[in-house]
Design a protein around this motif. Structure first.
Motif, PDB file in Angstrom:
ATOM      1  N   LYS A 166      75.384  67.556 -46.396  1.00 61.00           N
ATOM      2  CA  LYS A 166      75.992  66.521 -47.222  1.00 61.00           C
ATOM      3  C   LYS A 166      75.023  66.109 -48.323  1.00 61.00           C
ATOM      4  CE  LYS A 166      77.908  61.818 -46.991  1.00 61.00           C
ATOM      5  NZ  LYS A 166      78.204  60.659 -46.100  1.00 61.00           N
ATOM      6  N   TRP A 167      75.564  65.946 -49.525  1.00 58.08           N
ATOM      7  CA  TRP A 167      74.782  65.393 -50.624  1.00 58.08           C
ATOM      8  C   TRP A 167      74.831  63.868 -50.550  1.00 58.08           C
ATOM      9  CZ3 TRP A 167      71.275  67.007 -53.944  1.00 58.08           C
ATOM     10  CH2 TRP A 167      71.198  68.363 -54.275  1.00 58.08           C
ATOM     11  N   LEU A 168      73.680  63.231 -50.606  1.00 57.22           N
ATOM     12  CA  LEU A 168      73.611  61.777 -50.688  1.00 57.22           C
ATOM     13  C   LEU A 168      73.537  61.399 -52.162  1.00 57.22           C
ATOM     14  CD1 LEU A 168      71.021  60.987 -47.869  1.00 57.22           C
ATOM     15  CD2 LEU A 168      73.489  61.401 -47.690  1.00 57.22           C
ATOM     16  N   ARG A 169      74.438  60.546 -52.588  1.00 55.14           N
ATOM     17  CA  ARG A 169      74.547  60.199 -54.006  1.00 55.14           C
ATOM     18  C   ARG A 169      74.043  58.787 -54.284  1.00 55.14           C
ATOM     19  NH1 ARG A 169      77.161  63.902 -56.976  1.00 55.14           N
ATOM     20  NH2 ARG A 169      78.165  65.589 -55.800  1.00 55.14           N
ATOM     21  N   ALA A 170      73.610  58.577 -55.503  1.00 59.21           N
ATOM     22  CA  ALA A 170      73.058  57.283 -55.900  1.00 59.21           C
ATOM     23  C   ALA A 170      74.160  56.225 -55.919  1.00 59.21           C
ATOM     24  CB  ALA A 170      72.403  57.398 -57.271  1.00 59.21           C
ATOM     25  N   ASN A 174      70.665  62.002 -38.752  1.00 57.77           N
ATOM     26  CA  ASN A 174      69.526  62.907 -38.577  1.00 57.77           C
ATOM     27  C   ASN A 174      69.790  64.216 -39.318  1.00 57.77           C
ATOM     28  OD1 ASN A 174      68.661  60.923 -36.857  1.00 57.77           O
ATOM     29  ND2 ASN A 174      68.784  62.149 -34.989  1.00 57.77           N
ATOM     30  N   GLY A 175      68.730  64.818 -39.853  1.00 60.92           N
ATOM     31  CA  GLY A 175      68.901  66.102 -40.520  1.00 60.92           C
ATOM     32  C   GLY A 175      67.670  66.508 -41.302  1.00 60.92           C
ATOM     33  N   TYR A 176      67.741  67.710 -41.856  1.00 57.72           N
ATOM     34  CA  TYR A 176      66.668  68.229 -42.691  1.00 57.72           C
ATOM     35  C   TYR A 176      67.015  68.020 -44.167  1.00 57.72           C
ATOM     36  CZ  TYR A 176      64.636  70.597 -38.649  1.00 57.72           C
ATOM     37  OH  TYR A 176      64.059  70.872 -37.438  1.00 57.72           O
ATOM     38  N   VAL A 177      66.050  67.527 -44.924  1.00 53.85           N
ATOM     39  CA  VAL A 177      66.206  67.437 -46.379  1.00 53.85           C
ATOM     40  C   VAL A 177      65.779  68.778 -46.962  1.00 53.85           C
ATOM     41  CG1 VAL A 177      65.467  66.271 -48.487  1.00 53.85           C
ATOM     42  CG2 VAL A 177      65.734  64.963 -46.356  1.00 53.85           C
ATOM     43  N   PHE A 178      66.709  69.477 -47.617  1.00 54.65           N
ATOM     44  CA  PHE A 178      66.346  70.801 -48.127  1.00 54.65           C
ATOM     45  C   PHE A 178      66.568  70.946 -49.626  1.00 54.65           C
ATOM     46  CE2 PHE A 178      70.685  71.022 -46.628  1.00 54.65           C
ATOM     47  CZ  PHE A 178      71.356  71.786 -47.570  1.00 54.65           C
ATOM     48  N   CYS A 179      66.938  69.852 -50.287  1.00 55.68           N
ATOM     49  CA  CYS A 179      66.998  69.846 -51.750  1.00 55.68           C
ATOM     50  C   CYS A 179      66.868  68.409 -52.223  1.00 55.68           C
ATOM     51  CB  CYS A 179      68.306  70.453 -52.258  1.00 55.68           C
ATOM     52  SG  CYS A 179      68.409  70.541 -54.069  1.00 55.68           S
ATOM     53  N   ILE A 180      66.018  68.190 -53.225  1.00 54.73           N
ATOM     54  CA  ILE A 180      65.793  66.855 -53.771  1.00 54.73           C
ATOM     55  C   ILE A 180      65.947  66.898 -55.287  1.00 54.73           C
ATOM     56  CG2 ILE A 180      64.088  65.028 -54.118  1.00 54.73           C
ATOM     57  CD1 ILE A 180      62.835  65.763 -51.469  1.00 54.73           C
ATOM     58  N   VAL A 190      68.139  58.219 -62.687  1.00 50.50           N
ATOM     59  CA  VAL A 190      69.422  58.646 -62.132  1.00 50.50           C
ATOM     60  C   VAL A 190      70.515  57.652 -62.499  1.00 50.50           C
ATOM     61  CG1 VAL A 190      68.327  59.837 -60.204  1.00 50.50           C
ATOM     62  CG2 VAL A 190      69.022  57.451 -59.924  1.00 50.50           C
ATOM     63  N   ASN A 191      71.738  58.136 -62.521  1.00 46.97           N
ATOM     64  CA  ASN A 191      72.909  57.304 -62.744  1.00 46.97           C
ATOM     65  C   ASN A 191      73.702  57.186 -61.448  1.00 46.97           C
ATOM     66  OD1 ASN A 191      72.663  56.845 -65.654  1.00 46.97           O
ATOM     67  ND2 ASN A 191      73.052  59.042 -65.822  1.00 46.97           N
ATOM     68  N   LYS A 192      74.444  56.150 -61.334  1.00 50.00           N
ATOM     69  CA  LYS A 192      75.290  55.959 -60.167  1.00 50.00           C
ATOM     70  C   LYS A 192      76.175  57.188 -59.971  1.00 50.00           C
ATOM     71  CE  LYS A 192      78.648  52.713 -58.178  1.00 50.00           C
ATOM     72  NZ  LYS A 192      79.427  51.467 -58.396  1.00 50.00           N
ATOM     73  N   GLY A 193      76.189  57.706 -58.749  1.00 51.14           N
ATOM     74  CA  GLY A 193      76.992  58.888 -58.451  1.00 51.14           C
ATOM     75  C   GLY A 193      76.230  60.191 -58.504  1.00 51.14           C
ATOM     76  N   ASP A 194      74.998  60.182 -59.033  1.00 52.24           N
ATOM     77  CA  ASP A 194      74.212  61.420 -59.096  1.00 52.24           C
ATOM     78  C   ASP A 194      73.831  61.895 -57.692  1.00 52.24           C
ATOM     79  OD1 ASP A 194      74.323  61.374 -61.808  1.00 52.24           O
ATOM     80  OD2 ASP A 194      72.209  60.872 -62.148  1.00 52.24           O
ATOM     81  N   ALA A 195      73.829  63.215 -57.493  1.00 56.19           N
ATOM     82  CA  ALA A 195      73.377  63.794 -56.236  1.00 56.19           C
ATOM     83  C   ALA A 195      71.861  63.662 -56.146  1.00 56.19           C
ATOM     84  CB  ALA A 195      73.790  65.258 -56.153  1.00 56.19           C
ATOM     85  N   LEU A 196      71.365  63.094 -55.045  1.00 57.97           N
ATOM     86  CA  LEU A 196      69.934  62.844 -54.900  1.00 57.97           C
ATOM     87  C   LEU A 196      69.272  63.718 -53.844  1.00 57.97           C
ATOM     88  CD1 LEU A 196      69.871  58.930 -54.989  1.00 57.97           C
ATOM     89  CD2 LEU A 196      69.718  60.543 -56.896  1.00 57.97           C
ATOM     90  N   PHE A 197      69.842  63.744 -52.636  1.00 58.52           N
ATOM     91  CA  PHE A 197      69.236  64.463 -51.515  1.00 58.52           C
ATOM     92  C   PHE A 197      70.308  65.287 -50.805  1.00 58.52           C
ATOM     93  CE2 PHE A 197      66.974  60.435 -52.050  1.00 58.52           C
ATOM     94  CZ  PHE A 197      65.664  60.866 -52.205  1.00 58.52           C
ATOM     95  N   HIS A 198      70.007  66.562 -50.572  1.00 58.16           N
ATOM     96  CA  HIS A 198      70.910  67.424 -49.802  1.00 58.16           C
ATOM     97  C   HIS A 198      70.356  67.476 -48.378  1.00 58.16           C
ATOM     98  CE1 HIS A 198      73.735  71.164 -50.231  1.00 58.16           C
ATOM     99  NE2 HIS A 198      74.212  70.224 -49.450  1.00 58.16           N
ATOM    100  N   VAL A 199      71.134  66.993 -47.421  1.00 59.14           N
ATOM    101  CA  VAL A 199      70.654  66.811 -46.056  1.00 59.14           C
ATOM    102  C   VAL A 199      71.597  67.549 -45.098  1.00 59.14           C
ATOM    103  CG1 VAL A 199      70.015  65.135 -44.291  1.00 59.14           C
ATOM    104  CG2 VAL A 199      69.785  64.535 -46.705  1.00 59.14           C
ATOM    105  N   SER A 200      71.006  68.275 -44.149  1.00 54.09           N
ATOM    106  CA  SER A 200      71.797  68.958 -43.145  1.00 54.09           C
ATOM    107  C   SER A 200      72.405  67.934 -42.181  1.00 54.09           C
ATOM    108  CB  SER A 200      70.937  69.948 -42.357  1.00 54.09           C
ATOM    109  OG  SER A 200      69.976  69.269 -41.565  1.00 54.09           O
TER     110      SER A 200
END
Length: 316
Positions: free
Chosen positions: A246-250, A291-297, A303-313
């Protein structure tokens, strides 16, 4: 598996020789011909044909660096079979450091292309007609788009048994289950019966020594496994398997301060980053929802509201 004679772009590729051919793309408006070099190393012994390619997006330089280093270390000189290196596929984008083709299209979304389509589509068609039928295995090197920094990883379809086997041999830090994208090179090659590994590592417009080293070592493992070169397969670590993510967004706009190391395991409610305004009036924390692994930052500072910040397993 290569046949005798081995003909590529209308040329007979001799055994035991290095051959450089040019895939002609088009002419610039100055009438200068734009050519994409292919470096072919064919052994005297039969074996599979492996294509190592990078730069399908012109600003993704790490992949170009990986193929360059493979050539520099002479890992592309096989004892059996044939290795084709295509260091820069989208030569137009590479020249001006942009993702797209001059017609504004993403080359990786127009396959298998058309002989009468856009410039990108015509180039894709030429590649699929003249190069792709001759190869058995493909490793396609990419990076994260823009400032999205990927942990070195192999992406492959969960139902692709041969691809998953090679991904394990490649031995990257992360193996991510990823469906084929419509009209992508990977989807088109898969339909042609080719085994494809898609490597992602780092971000655009950089040469990251760690990413390049992972790409070179993984490719060396695959070439040894397939019997093209001699050596011992190196197992550096147990890959993390990302089956869901899942991408965590701002939730707010502002300046992003990253608080977590890329590739690390986080637990629910850990602080991954802080978003602040430039005036010191507010701080908004970005928490891990599970819980998960952060594999993309996303390494962009603002950043603007809605931007993808962290890709987490998403760990099961």
């Amino acid at each position: 598996m290569q046949n005798n004679p081995f003909v590529l772009l209308g040329e007979i590729i001799p055994e035991g020789k290095r051959t450089v051919l040019d895939l002609e793309v088009a002419k610039l408006h100055t009438r200068t011909t734009v050519k994409v070099p292919l470096i072919i190393e064919r052994s005297k012994n039969p074996g599979p044909v492996v294509l190592l390619m990078a730069g399908i997006h012109g600003d993704e330089i790490n992949g170009v660096g990986i193929v360059r280093e493979i050539i520099n270390q002479k890992l592309n000189k096989p004892k059996n079979g044939t290795i084709i290196c295509l260091p820069v596929f989208n030569i137009f984008g590479y020249l001006i450091q942009t993702r797209e083709f001059p017609d504004g299209r993403d080359l990786n979304r127009v396959f298998p292309g058309s002989s009468k389509g856009s410039l990108a589509s015509q180039f894709a068609h030429q590649f699929i007609q003249e190069v792709a039928p001759l190869v058995d295995y493909v490793i396609d090197f990419h990076t994260g788009g823009d400032q999205r920094d990927n942990v070195p990883q192999i992406r492959c379809n969960k139902d692709d048994d041969k691809g998953l086997e090679l991904a394990k041999i490649f031995n990257p830090p992360v193996i991510m289950y990823s469906n084929n994208i419509v009209k992508s090179l990977r989807e088109t090659l898969h339909k042609m019966g080719k085994t494809v590994l898609l490597f992602e590592g780092g971000k655009t417009k950089e040469l990251d020594p760690t990413v390049i080293n992972e790409g070179v070592n993984g490719t060396k493992n695959v070439l040894i496994h397939l019997g093209l070169i001699e050596g011992e397969i190196t197992v550096r670590e147990t890959p993390v398997y990302v089956k869901k993510s899942k991408w965590l967004r701002a939730m707010h706009s502002g300046m992003l301060k990253v608080m977590v190391k890329n590739g690390s395991f986080v637990e629910k409610k850990d602080v991954l980053g802080i978003i602040q305004d430039p005036f010191g009036e507010f701080k908004k924390r970005v928490y891990a929802p599970h819980n998960g692994y952060v594999f993309c930052i996303n390494k962009t500072p603002i950043v603007n509201k809605g931007d993808a910040l962290f890709h987490v397993s998403i760990e099961e």
